[in-house]
Design a protein around this motif. Structure first.
Motif, PDB file in Angstrom:
ATOM      1  N   PRO A  87       0.812  -1.229   0.000  1.00  0.00           N
ATOM      2  CA  PRO A  87       0.000   0.000   0.000  1.00  0.00           C
ATOM      3  C   PRO A  87       0.847   1.281   0.000  1.00  0.00           C
ATOM      4  CG  PRO A  87      -0.740  -1.494   1.731  1.00  0.00           C
ATOM      5  CD  PRO A  87       0.503  -2.079   1.136  1.00  0.00           C
ATOM      6  N   TYR A  88       1.995   1.238   0.626  1.00  0.00           N
ATOM      7  CA  TYR A  88       2.852   2.417   0.661  1.00  0.00           C
ATOM      8  C   TYR A  88       3.467   2.692  -0.713  1.00  0.00           C
ATOM      9  CZ  TYR A  88       2.159   1.299   5.507  1.00  0.00           C
ATOM     10  OH  TYR A  88       1.573   0.991   6.705  1.00  0.00           O
ATOM     11  N   LEU A  89       3.807   1.630  -1.420  1.00  0.00           N
ATOM     12  CA  LEU A  89       4.338   1.799  -2.770  1.00  0.00           C
ATOM     13  C   LEU A  89       3.252   2.298  -3.715  1.00  0.00           C
ATOM     14  CD1 LEU A  89       6.653  -1.309  -3.110  1.00  0.00           C
ATOM     15  CD2 LEU A  89       7.305   1.064  -2.724  1.00  0.00           C
ATOM     16  N   PHE A  93       3.272   5.591  -5.986  1.00  0.00           N
ATOM     17  CA  PHE A  93       2.900   5.545  -7.398  1.00  0.00           C
ATOM     18  C   PHE A  93       1.923   6.685  -7.703  1.00  0.00           C
ATOM     19  CE2 PHE A  93       0.024   4.103 -10.750  1.00  0.00           C
ATOM     20  CZ  PHE A  93       0.909   3.734 -11.751  1.00  0.00           C
ATOM     21  N   ARG A  94       0.908   6.825  -6.856  1.00  0.00           N
ATOM     22  CA  ARG A  94      -0.082   7.890  -7.048  1.00  0.00           C
ATOM     23  C   ARG A  94       0.572   9.273  -6.915  1.00  0.00           C
ATOM     24  NH1 ARG A  94      -3.347   4.459  -3.451  1.00  0.00           N
ATOM     25  NH2 ARG A  94      -4.579   3.126  -4.815  1.00  0.00           N
ATOM     26  N   GLY A  95       1.499   9.395  -5.963  1.00  0.00           N
ATOM     27  CA  GLY A  95       2.220  10.648  -5.823  1.00  0.00           C
ATOM     28  C   GLY A  95       3.032  10.968  -7.064  1.00  0.00           C
ATOM     29  N   LYS A 101       1.858  14.908 -13.769  1.00  0.00           N
ATOM     30  CA  LYS A 101       0.850  15.844 -14.292  1.00  0.00           C
ATOM     31  C   LYS A 101       1.384  17.274 -14.216  1.00  0.00           C
ATOM     32  CE  LYS A 101      -3.335  13.226 -13.282  1.00  0.00           C
ATOM     33  NZ  LYS A 101      -4.552  13.160 -12.443  1.00  0.00           N
ATOM     34  N   ARG A 102       2.012  17.585 -13.116  1.00  0.00           N
ATOM     35  CA  ARG A 102       2.574  18.942 -12.934  1.00  0.00           C
ATOM     36  C   ARG A 102       3.658  19.205 -13.965  1.00  0.00           C
ATOM     37  NH1 ARG A 102       3.042  22.676  -8.438  1.00  0.00           N
ATOM     38  NH2 ARG A 102       3.906  24.486  -9.481  1.00  0.00           N
TER      39      ARG A 102
END
Length: 107
Positions: A87-89, A93-95, A101-102
């Protein structure tokens, strides 16, 4: 695995490396043979993949099972610890998607 001053640094030090986090995410989907991992990670040399797998095994993140066959067959799987950090990985990934996107917006 070496303890750092901060638990965040300890975590990052274990999963940093050429595609270690990606290897863990692929193994979360199921056990993989060496060649399967090599195909999933075409941008990493065989030498570097072997090195990363060995380090992940030494840190207790993955298991390596060698079958006494000809030709030799080796399968990699996640340990309980490897499954626990998934879950931390995924969060990382989402981060990464947010940062990408930025970057895309600034082009």
């Amino acid at each position: 695995m070496k303890k750092s001053y901060c638990p965040i640094d300890t975590f990052i030090n274990v999963v940093k490396g050429k595609r270690k986090a990606t290897i863990i995410l692929h193994l979360f989907q199921g056990d993989k043979r060496y060649n399967e991992l090599a195909k999933l990670l075409p941008d990493i040399s065989e030498r570097m993949l072997t090195k990363q797998l060995k380090e992940l095994e030494e840190d207790g993140i993955i298991d390596r099972k060698a079958y006494p066959e000809v030709p030799p067959r080796v399968e990699y799987s996640l340990t309980d610890l490897g499954k626990e950090i998934h879950p931390y990985l995924k969060g990382m990934f989402r981060g990464g998607i947010l940062f990408e996107k930025r970057i895309d917006e600034s082009l």
